[in-house]
Structure formats: C-alpha cells, structure tokens
Design an enzyme around this catalytic site. Sequence first.
Site, PDB file in Angstrom:
ATOM      1  CG  ASP A   1      32.000   1.350 -61.369  1.00  0.00           C
ATOM      2  OD1 ASP A   1      32.802   0.466 -61.740  1.00  0.00           O
ATOM      3  OD2 ASP A   1      32.131   2.555 -61.655  1.00  0.00           O
TER       4      ASP A   1
ATOM      5  CB  CYS B   1      47.203   2.595 -51.821  1.00  0.00           C
ATOM      6  SG  CYS B   1      48.251   1.122 -51.695  1.00  0.00           S
TER       7      CYS B   1
ATOM      8  CB  CYS C   1      54.433  -3.326 -61.554  1.00  0.00           C
ATOM      9  SG  CYS C   1      54.787  -1.557 -61.534  1.00  0.00           S
TER      10      CYS C   1
ATOM     11  CE1 TYR D   1      39.481  -1.395 -62.248  1.00  0.00           C
ATOM     12  CE2 TYR D   1      41.583  -0.763 -61.294  1.00  0.00           C
ATOM     13  CZ  TYR D   1      40.688  -0.744 -62.344  1.00  0.00           C
ATOM     14  OH  TYR D   1      40.997  -0.071 -63.491  1.00  0.00           O
TER      15      TYR D   1
ATOM     16  CG  ASN E   1      53.561  -5.835 -58.049  1.00  0.00           C
ATOM     17  OD1 ASN E   1      52.771  -6.746 -57.846  1.00  0.00           O
ATOM     18  ND2 ASN E   1      53.171  -4.581 -58.066  1.00  0.00           N
ATOM     19  N   GLY E   2      55.313  -3.289 -56.310  1.00  0.00           N
ATOM     20  CA  GLY E   2      55.058  -2.796 -54.966  1.00  0.00           C
ATOM     21  C   GLY E   2      55.562  -1.380 -54.819  1.00  0.00           C
TER      22      GLY E   2
ATOM     23  N   GLY F   1      49.863  -3.080 -65.758  1.00  0.00           N
ATOM     24  CA  GLY F   1      50.710  -1.953 -66.099  1.00  0.00           C
ATOM     25  C   GLY F   1      50.836  -1.820 -67.598  1.00  0.00           C
TER      26      GLY F   1
END
Length: 545
Positions: A426, A463, A69, A323, A169-170, A95
């Site tokens: 990639d 994760c 987020c 990423y 966020n988290g 997000g």
Amino acid sequence: MDGALAFVISPIPLLKRPVKQSKSLHGNSVYIQLYTQRVFFPGVRNKSHIKKISPLNTFAQLDQFHEECGVVGIWGIESASKYAFYGLHALQHRGQEGAGIATVSDGKLHEYKNLGLVTEVFNEDILSELRGSAAIGHNRYSTSGEKNVRNVQPFTVELSGIQVSIAHNGNLTNANKLRRHLELRGSIFNTSSDTEVILHLMATSLLASSSFIGKNSYEPLIQRVSDALSRVEGAYSVLLLSPSCLVAVRDPLGFRPLVMGKMKNRMESIIFASETCVFDLIGAEFVREVDPGEMIVVSKDGLHSFFPFPSQRRKACIFEHIYFARPTSIVFGRSVYMSRFRFGEILAEKAPAEADIVIPVPESGIPAALGYSAASGIPYQPGIMRSHYVGRTFIQPTQDIRDLSVRLKLSAVRSIIANKRLVVVDDSIVRGTTSRKLVRMLRETGAKEVHVRIACPPIIGSCYYGVDTPNTKELISHNMNEEEIRQYIDADSLAFLPLDQLHHFLGEESSSFCDACFSGNYPIRPLPSEDTTQEDNIHPKVFQQ
Ligand code: SF4
C-alpha cells in the site's frame, strides 16, 4: 522607481528559462490601509445547481491523506474553456468537491463553478457560454474552508474597476491571522477559504493607489499580487486571470507543483497546470516548471518572468510522488511512476518476505507492488479489485455487514488469494483503520499469511501546506511503533519504507524536498490559531529543528 519590478521579456514563442532576478517589490510597503472590497461570485448564478456533499463522499475515500487541489491555465487558444475543462478532467484526482472555470472575452471575465465532479459541473452549453481564448480552472478539495459552493474556485473580484479571477493550490499557514487583521480593518469575507485572503491583501495593498492604466496594462496588477503574496506564508501555486493577462506564481519554497507547456501546433499558446498529465490529455508539450518563487505573466506583449520574493531552498512535497500525483505525470522533474516503482524495489531489498504472491492495494499501490515483485522475484497478482462505481448515496449498514467502507471500494479475488502467503503493498498508513479492515478481509478470503509493506515512511505529523490530513493525534504512527501497528492491523509482518532510504533515493536533491509529515522538520512553522488545536497535537519530534 522605488520597489520597481525587474523582469526579462521574451516573446511567447521563445520559451526559454529566463534569467533570474530577485529584486524585491516590498522594501517600503507597510500595511495600513482601511479598505473594504466588494467581492462577487458570478458563477453562483443558480441555486438549483448547488448539490449537497453526501456522507459517502467522505466515507468512500477511506483512510488516506487526501489530494489538494488542481489548477489549469490556458492562454492563446480559442475555446479556452474546453481546454480548461479537459485539463481539469485530467486533474480530477486532486479534488472532487467542486470545479470552476473563468474565461476572458470582450474585456470581461466570465465564470461558472459548482459542487461536483468536472463532468457533473460542466456541459457543452455552459462551456460554450464561457467564451474567450484565455481561461483558468480549479478542482477543489477542501483543505481549508467548509464544503460550500461559495468556496469553489476560481474566485472573481473587482479591484478598482478591473476584474481578477484567482485559482489556488496549497494552504496559507498564516491565513487566519491575516484574516483577523483584515476583518479588523473592515474587509468583509464571502468565503471561508484561505485563498480569499490573497484577494483582500491585493485590494488593500498600499499599491492600490496605482492606476490600472500604466505603461504595461498588467503592471499594477502584478504589483498588487506581489505585494499580497509577500505577506502570506505557506504553500501556493496560484493562477490569476484578468482581461489583460494570465499570471502564474509559485511560493518561494515550491511546495506544490506547477508546470508550463504549449500546444504543439500553436506556438503562441501557453498552458499552466498542476501536473504534466494535463499536457498528455490535451496534446500539449511540456516546456518547464514554474520555478519556486517565480511569477510568469503572459499578455499580448509576450511572456514575462519575475522573481519578486527572496530566493529560498526549494521544499517540494514528496507526498506528490508517494500518493497524490498521477503516475503518468512528471512532478518536480521526476517520473511519479518510477518513484513509486523504486519505493517497492527498496522495500523488497530492505524488508523481504517469504510469500507466494505480491498484491497491490489499488490503485496507488500498484507501481510499488510491481517494484516489489520485480526486485523479489515473487509473482505479482491483482488480488484486490477496486470498484469505480461507489455511489453518492449512502445507506447506513446493518451491524452484520462488517467493514463496509472497505468492501464497498475494495474486493478480494478469492481465486488469487485463497491459501496464499501474501505481500500486500500500500502507499501509506494514516489512521490504520483501513489497513486493519483490509487484512481482516484478506484473511476471511482465505489468505494463509498477510505481510504488509508500506511504500512510504511512518506518518508522524499533519501537513500544513495544502494536504488534508487528520489531526496529528489520529495518526497511528504518532501513537504506536511499528510492532504495535502490526499487532493492531493483525498482519504477520509489517514494514515501512525507511526514511533514510527515501533520502538516499532522492540523493543530492533530498534537502530540496519537504518530508515534514515523516520527519517533523517543518519548513514553515504554522501559526497558533484560534480555529485549530493542531499545534497542540504535533508529535514531540516536530519543531525540534
Ligand atoms: Fe507534503 Fe508531508 Fe510536506 Fe505536507 S508535510 S508538504 S504532505 S511532505
């Protein structure tokens, strides 16, 4: 005062890093209170705005870890909602499910949020109604909780007559346990988001008896925040807004990023954001990171820094550099672009290939492909184009349109690829399904050889700290070794960034980064949950430590 906050006050224009204090607030706090808090959502004011998430939203995101987020906080700028809007726009990559903004004016919070992209949720009229010189905003990707407008943040609640809005966020690793505990004691939840747990912990804090009218109007609030956050585990970069202050706080391990800046021509302003790309867009300048375990309170009295939690070694998420974060951002003190470029250089050194051209899988593979090209001397060519116009409606393909999910988003450039030996770079392989389809598409476009290079180590575990990942059993590197994966995706050769080379790249800072999805060394063990079987599926390497 027992459990008193120790803090350093500095006037807002002097944004120096404060002296660290680590006195705990919570030596005597025991959770006993029976309490039900009224929670309301003024942003959900018109059901006609509620949109359904179409299957293609998920379909078009391909086979990748998904962003978490994004949060943004504005203080001391008129029309703060418009700055928050542009901040959220810069963080759209973190997000895309929903967005919301809360502001303060006339001693009250105003909020608007909905499902959709930032530009779909807000317009000039809505932003004009969100008056005030302070704001927080949130872009949601649902790492926890179902896709529903009620889960879109900020969440605004009333605690003892004072409004508070939160953006997070988290992911909290003990959220389910805390939620059951709270519900047993009478709390009524309005969302399925772990963030609401923080609000209920604030509501039921033993410090709830504290009046909001204190020496400093923000002090009872931050006591509740500190008390609540001392009970949660996991990852949080949190912004809270009340009529009296803006609070920014980061978990003691600092999993997720949170930075502070100010507008160049408004010395009294403060901006908080998940990434520095926000500052670039709105013309602010970077001041510093919010430190792991630090709470910064901005009010009319100035800027106050607290360290209410015991200090711990930082465990910043390395996947931000692989990423998630925008290449233009500086995250955890490092350039995201340069990290990715270097990952490509390392791959060229450790996994060379006889090839004619290097092509990236756009867009996150581009910096690493440029690095591979620079280190190998093999020319870089943009042999795959990404469509930015993948729509929101999805028509089920007929059987004869193979690999539609890849072809909708990625197109091979025949004039570049035909009769060439390719190095395809990639950022990661998650399930392997996209890589397999991509290799097939490149071969059908005429590639002579396809050598796949992945700019991160094999992902062996999920994760638990705010990143949407598949169940561990679905991760291809959990189930197959490198040669088996090569055969599965039908590449001529395959190589990952070696984990020891990632550590070498991070140097002395290596131990201050989380690499659990590659190594299995989880900084915080997630609790067994009634709602998930994730723990049963963790790779044997996981939790060995
Ligand atoms: Fe980041 Fe992976 Fe750690 Fe999650 S497990 S915080 S994605 S490094």
